[in-house]
Every structure is written in C-alpha cells, then in structure tokens.
Motif scaffolding. Structure first.
Motif, PDB file in Angstrom:
ATOM      1  N   GLY A   1       1.154  -0.498  11.590  1.00  0.00           N
ATOM      2  CA  GLY A   1       0.081  -0.657  10.474  1.00  0.00           C
ATOM      3  C   GLY A   1      -0.038   0.859   9.748  1.00  0.00           C
ATOM      4  O   GLY A   1       0.717   1.748   9.882  1.00  0.00           O
TER       5      GLY A   1
ATOM      6  N   ALA B   1      -1.103  -3.073   3.642  1.00  0.00           N
ATOM      7  CA  ALA B   1      -1.280  -3.117   5.106  1.00  0.00           C
ATOM      8  C   ALA B   1      -2.625  -2.411   5.607  1.00  0.00           C
ATOM      9  O   ALA B   1      -3.146  -1.636   4.986  1.00  0.00           O
ATOM     10  CB  ALA B   1      -0.233  -2.342   5.835  1.00  0.00           C
ATOM     11  N   SER B   2      -3.109  -3.148   6.774  1.00  0.00           N
ATOM     12  CA  SER B   2      -4.313  -2.700   7.363  1.00  0.00           C
ATOM     13  C   SER B   2      -3.929  -1.301   8.236  1.00  0.00           C
ATOM     14  O   SER B   2      -2.803  -1.336   8.772  1.00  0.00           O
ATOM     15  CB  SER B   2      -4.985  -3.784   8.420  1.00  0.00           C
ATOM     16  OG  SER B   2      -5.524  -4.960   7.330  1.00  0.00           O
ATOM     17  N   ASN B   3      -5.217  -0.778   8.577  1.00  0.00           N
ATOM     18  CA  ASN B   3      -4.767   0.461   9.652  1.00  0.00           C
ATOM     19  C   ASN B   3      -4.381  -0.020  10.769  1.00  0.00           C
ATOM     20  O   ASN B   3      -3.292   0.592  11.577  1.00  0.00           O
ATOM     21  CB  ASN B   3      -6.092   1.347   9.925  1.00  0.00           C
ATOM     22  CG  ASN B   3      -6.539   2.055   8.796  1.00  0.00           C
ATOM     23  OD1 ASN B   3      -5.766   2.455   8.102  1.00  0.00           O
ATOM     24  ND2 ASN B   3      -7.799   2.170   8.589  1.00  0.00           N
ATOM     25  N   ASP B   4      -4.700  -0.985  11.586  1.00  0.00           N
ATOM     26  CA  ASP B   4      -4.277  -1.696  12.815  1.00  0.00           C
ATOM     27  C   ASP B   4      -3.707  -3.218  12.436  1.00  0.00           C
ATOM     28  O   ASP B   4      -4.573  -4.091  12.358  1.00  0.00           O
ATOM     29  CB  ASP B   4      -5.510  -1.596  13.874  1.00  0.00           C
ATOM     30  CG  ASP B   4      -4.892  -2.416  15.060  1.00  0.00           C
ATOM     31  OD1 ASP B   4      -3.606  -2.300  15.305  1.00  0.00           O
ATOM     32  OD2 ASP B   4      -5.751  -2.545  15.797  1.00  0.00           O
ATOM     33  N   HIS B   5      -2.839  -3.285  11.652  1.00  0.00           N
ATOM     34  CA  HIS B   5      -2.180  -4.396  11.195  1.00  0.00           C
ATOM     35  C   HIS B   5      -1.673  -5.666  12.209  1.00  0.00           C
ATOM     36  O   HIS B   5      -2.117  -6.554  12.049  1.00  0.00           O
ATOM     37  CB  HIS B   5      -1.283  -4.276  10.214  1.00  0.00           C
ATOM     38  CG  HIS B   5      -1.104  -5.244   9.320  1.00  0.00           C
ATOM     39  ND1 HIS B   5      -1.595  -5.301   8.012  1.00  0.00           N
ATOM     40  CD2 HIS B   5      -0.364  -6.505   9.201  1.00  0.00           C
ATOM     41  CE1 HIS B   5      -1.364  -6.359   7.205  1.00  0.00           C
ATOM     42  NE2 HIS B   5      -0.439  -7.116   8.021  1.00  0.00           N
TER      43      HIS B   5
ATOM     44  N   ASP C   1      -1.176 -10.883  14.981  1.00  0.00           N
ATOM     45  CA  ASP C   1      -1.764 -10.195  13.829  1.00  0.00           C
ATOM     46  C   ASP C   1      -3.277  -9.679  14.292  1.00  0.00           C
ATOM     47  O   ASP C   1      -3.518 -10.524  15.192  1.00  0.00           O
ATOM     48  CB  ASP C   1      -2.063 -11.314  12.659  1.00  0.00           C
ATOM     49  CG  ASP C   1      -2.743 -10.623  11.612  1.00  0.00           C
ATOM     50  OD1 ASP C   1      -1.873 -10.034  10.971  1.00  0.00           O
ATOM     51  OD2 ASP C   1      -3.722 -10.971  11.294  1.00  0.00           O
ATOM     52  N   ARG C   2      -3.300  -8.371  13.832  1.00  0.00           N
ATOM     53  CA  ARG C   2      -4.566  -7.778  14.542  1.00  0.00           C
ATOM     54  C   ARG C   2      -5.798  -8.097  13.498  1.00  0.00           C
ATOM     55  O   ARG C   2      -6.467  -7.169  13.110  1.00  0.00           O
ATOM     56  CB  ARG C   2      -4.320  -6.575  14.797  1.00  0.00           C
ATOM     57  CG  ARG C   2      -3.061  -6.191  15.643  1.00  0.00           C
ATOM     58  CD  ARG C   2      -3.348  -6.709  17.040  1.00  0.00           C
ATOM     59  NE  ARG C   2      -4.321  -5.527  17.611  1.00  0.00           N
ATOM     60  CZ  ARG C   2      -5.239  -5.570  18.632  1.00  0.00           C
ATOM     61  NH1 ARG C   2      -4.968  -6.586  19.239  1.00  0.00           N
ATOM     62  NH2 ARG C   2      -5.755  -4.597  19.294  1.00  0.00           N
TER      63      ARG C   2
ATOM     64  N   SER D   1      -5.885  -8.647  10.233  1.00  0.00           N
ATOM     65  CA  SER D   1      -5.487  -7.775   9.108  1.00  0.00           C
ATOM     66  C   SER D   1      -6.184  -8.411   7.893  1.00  0.00           C
ATOM     67  O   SER D   1      -6.174  -9.745   7.961  1.00  0.00           O
ATOM     68  CB  SER D   1      -3.896  -7.574   8.897  1.00  0.00           C
ATOM     69  OG  SER D   1      -3.461  -8.808   8.829  1.00  0.00           O
ATOM     70  N   LYS D   2      -6.573  -7.826   7.071  1.00  0.00           N
ATOM     71  CA  LYS D   2      -7.192  -8.412   5.853  1.00  0.00           C
ATOM     72  C   LYS D   2      -6.098  -9.504   5.231  1.00  0.00           C
ATOM     73  O   LYS D   2      -6.363 -10.440   4.269  1.00  0.00           O
ATOM     74  CB  LYS D   2      -7.629  -7.395   4.737  1.00  0.00           C
ATOM     75  CG  LYS D   2      -8.274  -7.743   3.541  1.00  0.00           C
ATOM     76  CD  LYS D   2      -8.738  -6.489   2.856  1.00  0.00           C
ATOM     77  CE  LYS D   2      -9.500  -7.215   1.515  1.00  0.00           C
ATOM     78  NZ  LYS D   2     -10.084  -6.081   0.714  1.00  0.00           N
TER      79      LYS D   2
ATOM     80  N   THR E   1      -0.196 -11.366   8.452  1.00  0.00           N
ATOM     81  CA  THR E   1       1.193 -11.110   8.974  1.00  0.00           C
ATOM     82  C   THR E   1       2.124 -12.203   8.507  1.00  0.00           C
ATOM     83  O   THR E   1       1.609 -13.423   8.881  1.00  0.00           O
ATOM     84  CB  THR E   1       1.344 -10.442  10.242  1.00  0.00           C
ATOM     85  OG1 THR E   1       0.350  -9.441  10.441  1.00  0.00           O
ATOM     86  CG2 THR E   1       2.769  -9.940  10.772  1.00  0.00           C
TER      87      THR E   1
ATOM     88  N   ILE F   1       4.700  -7.570   6.487  1.00  0.00           N
ATOM     89  CA  ILE F   1       3.496  -6.902   6.493  1.00  0.00           C
ATOM     90  C   ILE F   1       3.116  -6.165   5.120  1.00  0.00           C
ATOM     91  O   ILE F   1       4.032  -5.165   4.762  1.00  0.00           O
ATOM     92  CB  ILE F   1       3.398  -5.695   7.377  1.00  0.00           C
ATOM     93  CG1 ILE F   1       3.538  -6.506   8.930  1.00  0.00           C
ATOM     94  CG2 ILE F   1       2.004  -4.808   7.427  1.00  0.00           C
ATOM     95  CD1 ILE F   1       3.615  -5.525   9.919  1.00  0.00           C
TER      96      ILE F   1
END
Length: 147
Positions: free
Chosen positions: A76, A90-94, A108-109, A111-112, A115, A136
């Motif tokens: 991320g 990429a998101s902070n916690d992707h 995938d966490r 993410s906006k 992945t 990502i």
C-alpha cells in the motif's frame, strides 16, 4: 536419630527441591526463548520477491529492484506497509500477501481501485502461484518464490 540429624536431612531435601524447581524454571525459560526466536526468524525469512514490471509494447519487463516477500506482506501507499507503492491509485492499506497452510494468498483490503491478479479484478482472497502478476493502481509486480 537425633533432632539435629533430622533437621539437617530436612534442610538437604528442601535445598534439593529448591534447586530442582529453579532448574525446571530455567528449562521452561530456555524452551520459550528458543521457540520465540524460531518464530521471529520465520517471520523475517524472505520467501520470494515481488518484481516490479513495466509495460513496454504490450510486454512486461522488469524494472527496479526485487522487493522481499515475507510470510505476511502488506502492500500500500502507507509508510507502514511492508512494500510501499508510490502510486496515487493505490490505497494506504491496499492488499495483503500471506502464507497460510503452505499456500500463498492474495487479498484485497477493500481498496478503492481494487487489486488485479493476472489482469483480472480480485473479488475475494485467492491462492497465487509463482509467476502470477499482481496489479495495484498503475503498478504491476511479478510474484516469484525462492525454490
């Protein structure tokens, strides 16, 4: 037997029991230390790499240094991620790559922008294998295991 001899023998027995107890405590401490050291080393062990890729004429070529893959690897934009991805998409916690029961999983966490695994959107955690491509944002990485 006199009282003095009886007291002396009781002191010897008590001393022996105390030494046995101390020995047992030391044994438990040493075993726990070894187990913890083994667990820490297993977490630090490098199992493979994520190789950064770049698209050139519809082919992916390796660019940059290989990034170490550990048993639990977070990806991320956040500086606390194991692999920091410098991409605004990429998101902070992707995403997360985890070794579970001898298999590697990509997750995938939430993410906006999602992945990709081999250019297909990831819907749920999935098993990944050597050579898979992880996407990502605008970045692509090849998943490579050490054999």
């Amino acid at each position: 037997m006199s009282v003095e001899i009886t007291l002396f023998l009781l002191r010897l027995v008590a001393g022996g029991l105390l030494l046995a107890l101390l020995g047992l405590v030391m044994l438990v401490i040493v075993r726990d230390y070894r187990k913890t050291t083994h667990q820490i080393n297993a977490r630090r062990r490098i199992y493979g790499y994520l190789t950064p890729l770049q698209n050139v004429d519809d082919f992916y070529v390796e660019v940059g240094e290989k990034l170490p893959l550990m048993m639990f690897t977070s990806l991320g934009r956040s500086p606390t991620s194991n692999i920091v991805i410098d991409d605004t998409f990429a998101s902070n916690d992707h995403a997360l790559i985890v070794l579970r029961n001898g298999q590697w999983w990509l997750e995938d966490r939430k993410s906006k922008n999602g992945t990709l695994l081999n250019e297909m959107p990831l819907e749920q955690p999935v098993v990944i294998t050597h050579g898979d491509t992880i996407g990502i944002g605008n970045k692509r990485y090849r998943f490579e295991l050490i054999k």
